[in-house]
Design an enzyme around this catalytic site. Structure first.
Site, PDB file in Angstrom:
ATOM      1  N   ARG A 175      -3.182   4.992  -2.117  1.00 55.47           N
ATOM      2  CA  ARG A 175      -3.059   3.554  -1.281  1.00 55.47           C
ATOM      3  C   ARG A 175      -2.834   2.843  -2.625  1.00 55.47           C
ATOM      4  NH1 ARG A 175      -5.473   0.098   2.563  1.00 55.47           N
ATOM      5  NH2 ARG A 175      -6.603  -1.557   1.692  1.00 55.47           N
ATOM      6  N   HIS A 202       2.921  -4.026   6.580  1.00 53.00           N
ATOM      7  CA  HIS A 202       1.973  -2.928   6.493  1.00 53.00           C
ATOM      8  C   HIS A 202       2.034  -2.061   7.628  1.00 53.00           C
ATOM      9  CE1 HIS A 202      -0.724  -4.763   3.064  1.00 53.00           C
ATOM     10  NE2 HIS A 202       0.041  -5.550   3.492  1.00 53.00           N
ATOM     11  N   GLU A 240       1.853   3.625   3.067  1.00 57.09           N
ATOM     12  CA  GLU A 240       2.184   2.934   4.315  1.00 57.09           C
ATOM     13  C   GLU A 240       3.983   3.085   4.300  1.00 57.09           C
ATOM     14  OE1 GLU A 240       0.397  -0.746   4.352  1.00 57.09           O
ATOM     15  OE2 GLU A 240      -1.630   0.257   4.296  1.00 57.09           O
ATOM     16  N   HIS A 278       0.822  -1.172  -0.035  1.00 61.32           N
ATOM     17  CA  HIS A 278       0.064   0.134  -0.034  1.00 61.32           C
ATOM     18  C   HIS A 278       0.946   1.360  -0.019  1.00 61.32           C
ATOM     19  CE1 HIS A 278      -3.465  -2.719   1.911  1.00 61.32           C
ATOM     20  NE2 HIS A 278      -3.574  -2.344   0.508  1.00 61.32           N
ATOM     21  N   GLU A 329       1.215  -5.133  10.825  1.00 61.96           N
ATOM     22  CA  GLU A 329       0.825  -4.024  10.689  1.00 61.96           C
ATOM     23  C   GLU A 329       1.954  -3.070  11.735  1.00 61.96           C
ATOM     24  OE1 GLU A 329      -1.314  -2.358   8.793  1.00 61.96           O
ATOM     25  OE2 GLU A 329      -2.614  -4.110   7.988  1.00 61.96           O
TER      26      GLU A 329
END
Length: 417
Positions: A234, A304, A179, A176, A378
């Site tokens: 994104r 991510h 990020e 993405h 994440e």
């Protein structure tokens, strides 16, 4: 003359930079169904950019909803929230100020590549070329294809040169575009692997016995676009006939429950699943490489941000993976290792049950292909800065994440299959 004028306008349109003065990021706390309905109505009636969860469709009661609201709508949104008694807070008062404040590492020249800055694609590309030729005994590079806009997707292979085929781990960053902490980690990992080989026994052992494939940026076109035009982009940058909307979500584009839960068939959506599985060339290039090497790839890691989570399959279904208890044990061990450095707390679990359903993810796809140890990180934070994590947090974020990745790698090494 008209043609020149048109060309000039096209050039201007391409170079246009999206600004975010006065835009705010709200955290909403829906506790009743009416709140959920209100959030979905807001999303329908104005340009709302969902930070967490990824789209309005995924909003349910009792989850925090982080949304980026354009300046023109902030007062209206504020009033609607108060009228409907929805608890909320403003995470970011001015998005442009927050974006400008990201670059808070002034010790390093912005003109050179640095492991503690958010490097643009040109710098990363130069870095890939130089680092891959820095130590031929430990690192090499290979082209796995090109992006939609023609940029080279270069994979780095870390590991002690060997005449026989070694088991491997595959890690990608930057699926993405916005990020930014994710590609920063892939670069950090490569640096650490090369600089600690020979002194750190765990890294030495890992690179002697296994190879680690690192794709520093998967969605390069999108990443480049976030640096040049729109920081909040994104998706990929592919174009489709029949719509003026650009790009698909590469992490909804893999063939794992494709376009069912938590994905959209609307090309204008931020979670657009693409026209078919692997319609996005970036996803296809990665999938092709992993398919070709599936006999040796034993772990798949995809990086991510944000939320501080360590997830594993499944995200496209609430059903548990066949190796659920083992994957949970590994994720909890890795999270505990990460926490030892700065006390950063991660939550671990299967994607759908831990956050929300999302079909077409690369981790689920790799797992279903037979790559047992498949994990999604994440990274920091939990929303204070969200995607705009300041550069001063790159080093601590990468240092603690290294501990988790090394924990997983050591476990995989001991449990080859």
């Amino acid at each position: 003359m008209k043609v020149l004028l048109l060309l000039g306008l096209v050039a201007f349109a391409v170079a246009e930079v999206t600004r975010f003065e006065g835009d705010k990021v709200f955290r909403l706390k829906p506790v009743v169904d009416d709140h959920v309905t209100l959030i979905k109505e807001l999303a329908d009636s104005m340009e709302v950019d969902f930070w967490s969860p990824d789209s309005a469709e995924l909003v349910t009661i009792d989850i925090d909803v982080d949304i980026h609201v354009p300046a023109a709508y902030t007062d209206m949104v504020h009033t609607m929230l108060q009228q409907n008694d929805m608890e909320h807070e403003v995470l970011i008062e001015d998005l442009q100020e927050a974006a400008d404040a990201q670059a808070d590492n002034s010790e390093v020249s912005p003109r050179t590549h640095s492991y503690t800055k958010y490097n643009n694609w040109a710098k990363i590309q130069d870095w890939i070329a130089s680092i891959s030729s820095s130590n031929p005994q430990l690192i090499s590079k290979q082209l796995i294809g090109h992006t939609y806009e023609g940029r080279p997707m270069t994979l780095l292979k870390l590991g002690k040169k060997s005449s026989s085929t070694k088991p491997a781990i595959f890690m990608d960053c930057g699926i993405h575009a916005r990020e930014w902490i994710s590609p920063a980690f892939c670069q950090w990992f490569v640096k650490e692997a090369l600089s600690t080989y020979g002194s750190d026994s765990q890294m030495t052992n890992l690179l002697n016995q296994m190879d680690v494939f690192v794709l520093p940026v998967l969605n390069i076109d999108g990443y480049d676009f976030t640096h040049k035009s729109n920081r909040m982009w994104r998706k990929t940058r592919s174009r489709k006939s029949g719509t003026s909307c650009i790009g698909a979500d590469p992490n909804r584009n893999f063939n794992a429950g494709w376009c069912t839960a938590g994905a959209s068939s609307n090309p204008c959506s931020d979670i657009y699943c693409g026209s078919k599985p692997e319609s996005e060339i970036e996803a296809k290039n990665v999938a092709d490489f992993i398919r070709r090497n599936k006999s040796i790839i034993k772990a798949y890691l995809t990086i991510h941000s944000y939320s501080q989570l360590l997830l594993f399959p499944y995200s496209y279904t609430y059903g548990l993976a066949a190796h659920h208890s083992e994957l949970l044990k590994v994720a909890q061990g890795a999270s505990a290792a990460l926490r030892t450095l700065y006390g950063t707390r991660y939550t671990s679990g299967p994607g759908a049950a831990t956050i929300y359903p999302a079909a077409g993810g690369s981790d689920d796809w790799a797992y279903d292909l037979g790559v047992k140890y498949s994990f999604t990180f994440e990274l920091r934070d939990t929303g204070r800065y969200g995607f705009l994590l300041p550069e001063s947090q790159i080093k601590p974020t990468c240092e603690e994440t290294m501990l988790a990745v090394k924990y997983i790698a050591a476990y995989v090494q001991k449990n080859l299959y």
